[in-house]
Write a protein that holds these residues in place. Sequence first.
Motif, PDB file in Angstrom:
ATOM      1  N   ARG B  74     -34.264 -29.892 -55.476  1.00 47.28           N
ATOM      2  CA  ARG B  74     -33.748 -28.916 -54.287  1.00 47.28           C
ATOM      3  C   ARG B  74     -34.294 -27.505 -54.592  1.00 47.28           C
ATOM      4  O   ARG B  74     -34.542 -27.359 -55.697  1.00 47.28           O
ATOM      5  N   ALA B  75     -34.315 -26.983 -53.555  1.00 48.46           N
ATOM      6  CA  ALA B  75     -34.661 -25.482 -53.884  1.00 48.46           C
ATOM      7  C   ALA B  75     -33.881 -24.222 -53.018  1.00 48.46           C
ATOM      8  O   ALA B  75     -33.501 -24.900 -51.782  1.00 48.46           O
ATOM      9  N   VAL B  76     -33.948 -23.077 -53.153  1.00 49.33           N
ATOM     10  CA  VAL B  76     -33.500 -22.038 -52.236  1.00 49.33           C
ATOM     11  C   VAL B  76     -34.796 -21.842 -51.357  1.00 49.33           C
ATOM     12  O   VAL B  76     -35.806 -21.107 -52.186  1.00 49.33           O
ATOM     13  N   ILE B  77     -34.982 -22.053 -50.013  1.00 50.82           N
ATOM     14  CA  ILE B  77     -36.248 -21.768 -49.337  1.00 50.82           C
ATOM     15  C   ILE B  77     -35.790 -20.486 -48.456  1.00 50.82           C
ATOM     16  O   ILE B  77     -34.794 -20.295 -47.942  1.00 50.82           O
ATOM     17  N   ILE B  78     -36.479 -19.167 -48.715  1.00 49.33           N
ATOM     18  CA  ILE B  78     -36.176 -18.362 -47.983  1.00 49.33           C
ATOM     19  C   ILE B  78     -37.501 -17.948 -47.115  1.00 49.33           C
ATOM     20  O   ILE B  78     -38.397 -17.873 -47.431  1.00 49.33           O
ATOM     21  N   ASP B  79     -37.053 -18.003 -45.794  1.00 46.23           N
ATOM     22  CA  ASP B  79     -38.223 -17.529 -44.650  1.00 46.23           C
ATOM     23  C   ASP B  79     -37.773 -16.217 -44.194  1.00 46.23           C
ATOM     24  O   ASP B  79     -36.749 -16.049 -43.583  1.00 46.23           O
ATOM     25  N   PHE B  80     -38.786 -15.258 -44.437  1.00 43.55           N
ATOM     26  CA  PHE B  80     -38.606 -13.799 -43.877  1.00 43.55           C
ATOM     27  C   PHE B  80     -39.488 -14.013 -42.424  1.00 43.55           C
ATOM     28  O   PHE B  80     -40.405 -14.397 -42.280  1.00 43.55           O
ATOM     29  N   VAL B  93     -40.833 -18.401 -49.197  1.00 39.40           N
ATOM     30  CA  VAL B  93     -40.840 -18.716 -50.652  1.00 39.40           C
ATOM     31  C   VAL B  93     -39.772 -19.562 -50.676  1.00 39.40           C
ATOM     32  O   VAL B  93     -38.806 -20.101 -50.152  1.00 39.40           O
ATOM     33  N   GLU B  94     -40.310 -20.746 -51.944  1.00 43.73           N
ATOM     34  CA  GLU B  94     -39.352 -21.683 -52.410  1.00 43.73           C
ATOM     35  C   GLU B  94     -39.097 -21.392 -53.779  1.00 43.73           C
ATOM     36  O   GLU B  94     -39.967 -21.305 -54.701  1.00 43.73           O
ATOM     37  N   LEU B  95     -37.672 -21.152 -54.132  1.00 39.14           N
ATOM     38  CA  LEU B  95     -37.279 -21.003 -55.478  1.00 39.14           C
ATOM     39  C   LEU B  95     -36.419 -22.023 -56.025  1.00 39.14           C
ATOM     40  O   LEU B  95     -35.579 -22.693 -55.436  1.00 39.14           O
TER      41      LEU B  95
END
Lengths: 256, 127
Positions: B74-80, B93-95
Amino acid sequence: MRNYRTDMYEGMIAETVTVPGQNGRVINAYFARPLGSGPFPGVVLIHHAPGWDEWYRETTRKFAHHGYLAISPNIYYQFGHGAPEDIAAKVRAAGGVPDDDVVGDIAESLGYLKSLPQSNGKVGVFGTCSGGRQVFLVACRTKGFDAAVDCWGGRVVMSQQELTPKYPVAPIDYTKDLSCPLLGLFGEEDQFPTPQQVAQHEQELKKYGKTYEFHMYPKAGHGFFYYDRSGYRQEQAVDGWNKVFTFFEKYLGAPG
Amino acid sequence: MAGTRCSHSSRNISELLVEHGKTFLVRLTEVKLMCTGIVENTRVSGSGRGPEGWFPLNQASVSYDHPDHTPSERAVIIDFLNVTAGPESRVAVELTPESAKNLVHAILASLSRGEGSEARARDKSSQ
């Protein structure tokens, strides 16, 4: 299951086509089929949340290689075009595709496959991840599929807080309407769905006397078929694919 | 907290926000569900740099889901995003969850230092 021999002829055509979608719209789809007049069973593939991507094209061809008319409609068509991961991000930000739209699009693809002269009249539906959830939904809300394969579909079981106008009913609540045999493949380490949710779903299938097979793989999490992701589990994936083809052959007839 | 580099990775994000007593970072506009988890959208102002260069941003979509690329379950996916432009107007980004918490802390710490020094400068000039 098809046993390939080195002296066999093999050929297929795989291409992007346009097919009918929900409410009379036209959407694009990837269609792979063995060459020849058949008759062939068919499979509709519902792509996963990461999008209408290369893995789904490959998997569509895999089904054609095994003797099926295989079609993967682009259920993100209404969100425009671009790189699959960019479209998937757009869909993600928009909260996904409404269940009604997916059911409509997939029902049209079912009709398309059945209308083909080389069809044997039997069609299954296959999906992974969100596509696995949608497989179950479609198998409950439409008539005409002869077998369904749900691979690790999350949110079949949904809480009240998870229901939205796009997802107004938890798929598990449609279980009594399931219209064809169901194969479910899951990973014991998956959290979406959890083994407890899978067990809850299984109880509901038993309650309504549905024909189903559920397999829970140890040492596997979400997406264990995806060879290009860290969740890939070779042994479980090989066994899972064997189960998929055995199940489809049982209910769709011998592939071409 | 200024200048702190210690990890708060074992603490949850709510704790970090409460600690700072501010609401500047997360103002949720929508909470939605995707394949596996939560997607939270928030309006942002700023710019992002994509393959075609810089473009204005108006939304950040933060989800907790299965990543496309990061070798993690699992990841925190941030799409700007610029939601009014094409789908390619995206910085992604995927963190891993732990590193996402570290990022939240770093953002808060950075804001705290920057806004603190500005406030001190204003106080000094008004004296």
